[in-house]
Enzyme design. Sequence first.
Site, short mmCIF file in Angstrom:
data_model
loop_
_atom_site.label_atom_id
_atom_site.label_comp_id
_atom_site.label_asym_id
_atom_site.label_seq_id
_atom_site.Cartn_x
_atom_site.Cartn_y
_atom_site.Cartn_z
CG ASP A 86 25.62 55.14 36.97
OD1 ASP A 86 26.85 55.07 37.06
OD2 ASP A 86 24.93 54.18 36.55
CE LYS B 98 26.27 54.18 40.57
NZ LYS B 98 27.53 54.54 39.92
P1 NDP Z 1 24.02 57.12 29.91
O1 NDP Z 1 22.65 56.93 30.44
O2 NDP Z 1 24.46 58.46 29.50
O3 NDP Z 1 24.26 56.14 28.68
C1 NDP Z 1 24.09 54.76 28.83
C2 NDP Z 1 24.33 54.10 27.51
O4 NDP Z 1 24.43 52.69 27.72
C3 NDP Z 1 23.20 54.30 26.52
O5 NDP Z 1 23.68 54.27 25.23
C4 NDP Z 1 22.31 53.08 26.81
O6 NDP Z 1 21.50 52.69 25.74
C5 NDP Z 1 23.34 52.01 27.08
N1 NDP Z 1 22.76 51.03 27.98
C6 NDP Z 1 22.27 51.24 29.21
N2 NDP Z 1 21.78 50.11 29.73
C7 NDP Z 1 21.96 49.17 28.79
C8 NDP Z 1 21.65 47.81 28.73
N3 NDP Z 1 21.04 47.17 29.74
N4 NDP Z 1 22.01 47.13 27.61
C9 NDP Z 1 22.62 47.77 26.58
N5 NDP Z 1 22.92 49.08 26.58
C10 NDP Z 1 22.60 49.76 27.67
O7 NDP Z 1 24.99 56.54 31.05
P2 NDP Z 1 26.55 56.78 31.26
O8 NDP Z 1 27.22 56.98 29.96
O9 NDP Z 1 26.71 57.80 32.31
O10 NDP Z 1 26.99 55.40 31.91
C11 NDP Z 1 27.49 54.32 31.13
C12 NDP Z 1 28.28 53.38 32.02
O11 NDP Z 1 29.37 54.09 32.62
C13 NDP Z 1 27.51 52.77 33.19
O12 NDP Z 1 28.01 51.48 33.44
C14 NDP Z 1 27.88 53.67 34.36
O13 NDP Z 1 27.73 53.02 35.60
C15 NDP Z 1 29.34 53.93 34.03
N6 NDP Z 1 29.95 55.10 34.65
C16 NDP Z 1 29.40 56.34 34.48
C17 NDP Z 1 30.01 57.44 35.04
C18 NDP Z 1 29.51 58.82 34.82
O14 NDP Z 1 30.19 59.75 35.25
N7 NDP Z 1 28.38 59.03 34.16
C19 NDP Z 1 31.21 57.30 35.88
C20 NDP Z 1 31.74 55.96 35.92
C21 NDP Z 1 31.11 54.92 35.33
P3 NDP Z 1 19.91 52.88 25.80
O15 NDP Z 1 19.69 54.31 25.46
O16 NDP Z 1 19.35 51.92 24.83
O17 NDP Z 1 19.49 52.55 27.22
O1 2IT Z 2 30.16 55.04 38.68
C1 2IT Z 2 30.58 56.19 38.95
O2 2IT Z 2 31.73 56.38 39.36
C2 2IT Z 2 29.68 57.32 38.73
N1 2IT Z 2 28.57 57.14 38.26
C3 2IT Z 2 30.11 58.71 39.10
C4 2IT Z 2 29.96 58.93 40.58
C5 2IT Z 2 30.20 60.34 41.05
O3 2IT Z 2 29.92 60.56 42.24
O4 2IT Z 2 30.64 61.19 40.29
#
Ligand code: NDP
Ligand code: 2IT
Length: 460
Positions: free
Chosen positions: A180, A140
């Site tokens: 992420d 990461k």
């Molecule tokens: P984005 O940046 O697209 O969206 C994040 C969302 O979560 C936003 O709505 C944001 O709101 C909110 N958020 C972020 N930090 C906080 C916080 N501290 N408190 C409250 N709300 C918060 O990210 P993703 O959708 O890609 O990721 C969301 C989650 O999914 C994370 O935990 C990530 O690690 C996990 N994940 C993502 C993957 C991917 O493929 N993208 C794969 C697997 C897991 P705001 O705009 O206010 O910050």
């Molecule tokens: O938390 C996760 O699994 C991710 N943000 C996606 C990682 C990836 O390499 O696609």
Amino acid sequence: MTISVPESIGGQAALQQHVDDFMMRVAAQSPGETEFHQAVREVVDSVMPLVLSKRVYREAKVLERLVVPERVIMFRVVWTDDTGQVQINRGYRVQMNGLLGPYKGGLRFHPSVTLGVLKFLAFEQIFKNCLTTLPMGGAKGGSDFDPKGRSDQEVMRFCQAFMSELCRYIGPDIDVPAGDIGVGGREIGFLFGQYRRLTQRFNGTLTGKNVNWGGSNLRPEATGYGAVYFASEMLSTRGESVKGKTATVSGSGNVAQYTVEKLNTLGAKVVTLSDSDGTIVDQDGITAEKLAWVMELKNVRRGRIREYADHFKGTKYLAGKRPWSVPCDLAFPSATQNEIDEDDARLLVRNGCYCVSEGANMPSRPEAVDVFLDAKILYGPGKAANAGGVAVSGLEMNQNSGCMRRSREDVDAQLCTIMHSIHEGCVKFGQEDGFVNYVRGANCAAFVRIADAMVQQGCI
Ligand code: NDP
Ligand code: 2IT
């Protein structure tokens, strides 16, 4: 599968002592890294019986090795903002474990990013990637850079500065970053452009690329779709499906958006979305049309979710609140770590929620996990439920190395198959008297594969 603890260990209290002793050493080695300790304890709680029951694991010190990153890269990122001011951020890449393939895991750009947060995420990623059965190690990275309120030009200059250093440490058979929090298609584009410029190589070093230039169909959708497929798998153990159910979703970014899309397609009603400022509640359901509006708001205009309540009449905005007080059958935490505390978990269960599928990484605090397990609801931890994203990243690597592209239908079918097999692995290792403990199941199913690889690859 029941893991019997050898008599010689001396029962549950002695087992707990082994866990506590191990965690004391981890805390001493990594002071202040609370999220990392939390993630490690959950795994150690699950796998200690396996470790104690297998001499070869103890002698190879598999657990002790797993909690130390193979390599941590930390660097300064210097860039200029639109007013010409010099800005300085910290950049990181934690290459946690490369036993099963090139290091693989996302990049997070968020002011809360610290080494401890990235170590927790990289640790989780080892197990998650392992569950996909694809050849990927765990990593990461990211930065404390905050993209909020920055122009596209500023984001581009930051990404270029970040990649100027990172490019020395990554490559298609070395380490393959992706997105992420705070890193989506726009950022991956800027990062890839700079990687190609500096290395003169067009290859699969990053995943989440645009489909026009090497990306996989369905990668943006994969995490959210996968979390819903995992919920469907859990529900099917009770002869049920998501159809007709009411769901709460937190966050409004990539994972949240495609979770809502798939839930809608499968006939569920989604009543919430949120961001770090608050939650919107729409009891009529966030339909496909409303979701399209949200996608434009978040991905193009980069606005705040509160605007939803101004735009769609009859909906509510709960300022400063998370979605967990809103009654639902299914919950999809899809924002960030520790967004469900013990009280939230109790409220969810009391209000009738009986299935939680984690799109985010470690969104439930340990006390909240205990509430879910005690209530014996269907609780899918992030490393199993959100593995669809990295799984399709693995398929993107595979397409890049073969210079080919799979169709949407083909990728979707593979994603379904992978989520099904992750669920089977959890059931195999997590059965407890007719109840499936998916936490123990996911941790043990992954651990066995990694621990065996550690033994087989020798003392490295
Ligand atoms: P984005 O940046 O697209 O969206 C994040 C969302 O979560 C936003 O709505 C944001 O709101 C909110 N958020 C972020 N930090 C906080 C916080 N501290 N408190 C409250 N709300 C918060 O990210 P993703 O959708 O890609 O990721 C969301 C989650 O999914 C994370 O935990 C990530 O690690 C996990 N994940 C993502 C993957 C991917 O493929 N993208 C794969 C697997 C897991 P705001 O705009 O206010 O910050
Ligand atoms: O938390 C996760 O699994 C991710 N943000 C996606 C990682 C990836 O390499 O696609």
